[in-house]
Design an enzyme around this catalytic site. Structure first.
Site, mmCIF file in Angstrom:
data_model
loop_
_atom_site.group_PDB
_atom_site.id
_atom_site.type_symbol
_atom_site.label_atom_id
_atom_site.label_comp_id
_atom_site.label_asym_id
_atom_site.label_seq_id
_atom_site.Cartn_x
_atom_site.Cartn_y
_atom_site.Cartn_z
ATOM 1 C CB ILE A 1 -0.957 -0.010 1.212
ATOM 2 C CG1 ILE A 1 -1.893 1.217 1.170
ATOM 3 C CG2 ILE A 1 -0.241 -0.108 2.528
ATOM 4 C CD1 ILE A 1 -2.993 1.179 2.221
ATOM 5 C CB SER A 2 1.398 3.872 -2.509
ATOM 6 O OG SER A 2 1.479 3.025 -3.621
ATOM 7 C CD GLN A 3 6.382 8.275 0.884
ATOM 8 O OE1 GLN A 3 6.931 7.866 -0.124
ATOM 9 N NE2 GLN A 3 6.871 9.257 1.613
#
Length: 203
Positions: free
Chosen positions: A57-59
């Site tokens: 899950i991206s930054q």
């Protein structure tokens, strides 16, 4: 950061978020609903988290910046490629509203199930997550906005055909994010933002 609200305040403070509709989406779609274990202490910290199978899950700052680049609007038809945990699909669904629609596309079958389960927590009627086919995107469809959350080695031109005139695509290519709009001649024009890292786009 111990809450979604604190994370959003931080993203506003550092200038990653500034549009009122996108800020509202971040406040109403909790990042904790898109991780495997809500009890871990770093859910709201500003870095990627693993969701299994080599995916993340991206930054938060990167997601915020990409949505600001994309500039999604209520009523638009939006494609979310590499939907993963479903977080970006849910954020986009909140912004698009009942008059819009969002299709999330994910290649990893287990993540398709994970993303769908997470999306169900919000009961969005305007969003769905599909397992990717051999073709990138959704063949035969045209979208107002296309978001890609994995890095291509080179720009996949088949996505240009899935973008409406005046539509916008935001896509990582190698270590840059390209923000491009389709002009009235059907050509893409835009800017390159340097210095990002993503999992690879596989198709």
């Amino acid at each position: 950061m111990n809450s979604n609200s604190e994370m959003v305040d931080y993203l506003v403070d550092v200038g990653a978020l500034h549009s009122s509709d996108i800020i509202e989406a971040f406040r109403n779609v909790d990042r904790a609903d898109f991780v495997h274990d809500r009890s871990v202490e770093d859910i709201y910290e500003d870095y990627p988290l693993g969701i299994g199978l080599g995916q993340t899950i991206s930054q938060p700052r990167t997601v915020a910046m990409m949505l600001e680049m994309l500039s999604p609007k209520e009523g638009q038809k939006i494609l979310d490629i590499g939907s993963g945990s479903g977080w970006t699909t849910a954020l986009l669904a909140y912004i698009a509203g009942e008059s819009g629609s969002v299709i999330g596309v994910e290649r990893v079958a287990e993540l398709v199930r994970f993303g769908r389960k997470n999306l169900e927590k919000y009961n969005f009627k305007n969003a769905k997550i599909m397992e990717a086919s051999d073709e990138l995107g959704v063949e035969g469809e045209k979208f107002d906005r296309i978001l890609v959350s994995a890095a291509a080695e080179e720009f996949p031109h088949e996505l240009k055909n899935q973008l409406k005139i005046g539509g916008k695509i935001v896509i990582p290519v190698q270590n840059s994010i390209y923000e491009m709009t389709k002009d009235e001649n059907g050509e893409l024009d835009g800017v390159e933002h340097y210095g990002f890292t993503f999992v690879p786009l596989i198709y």
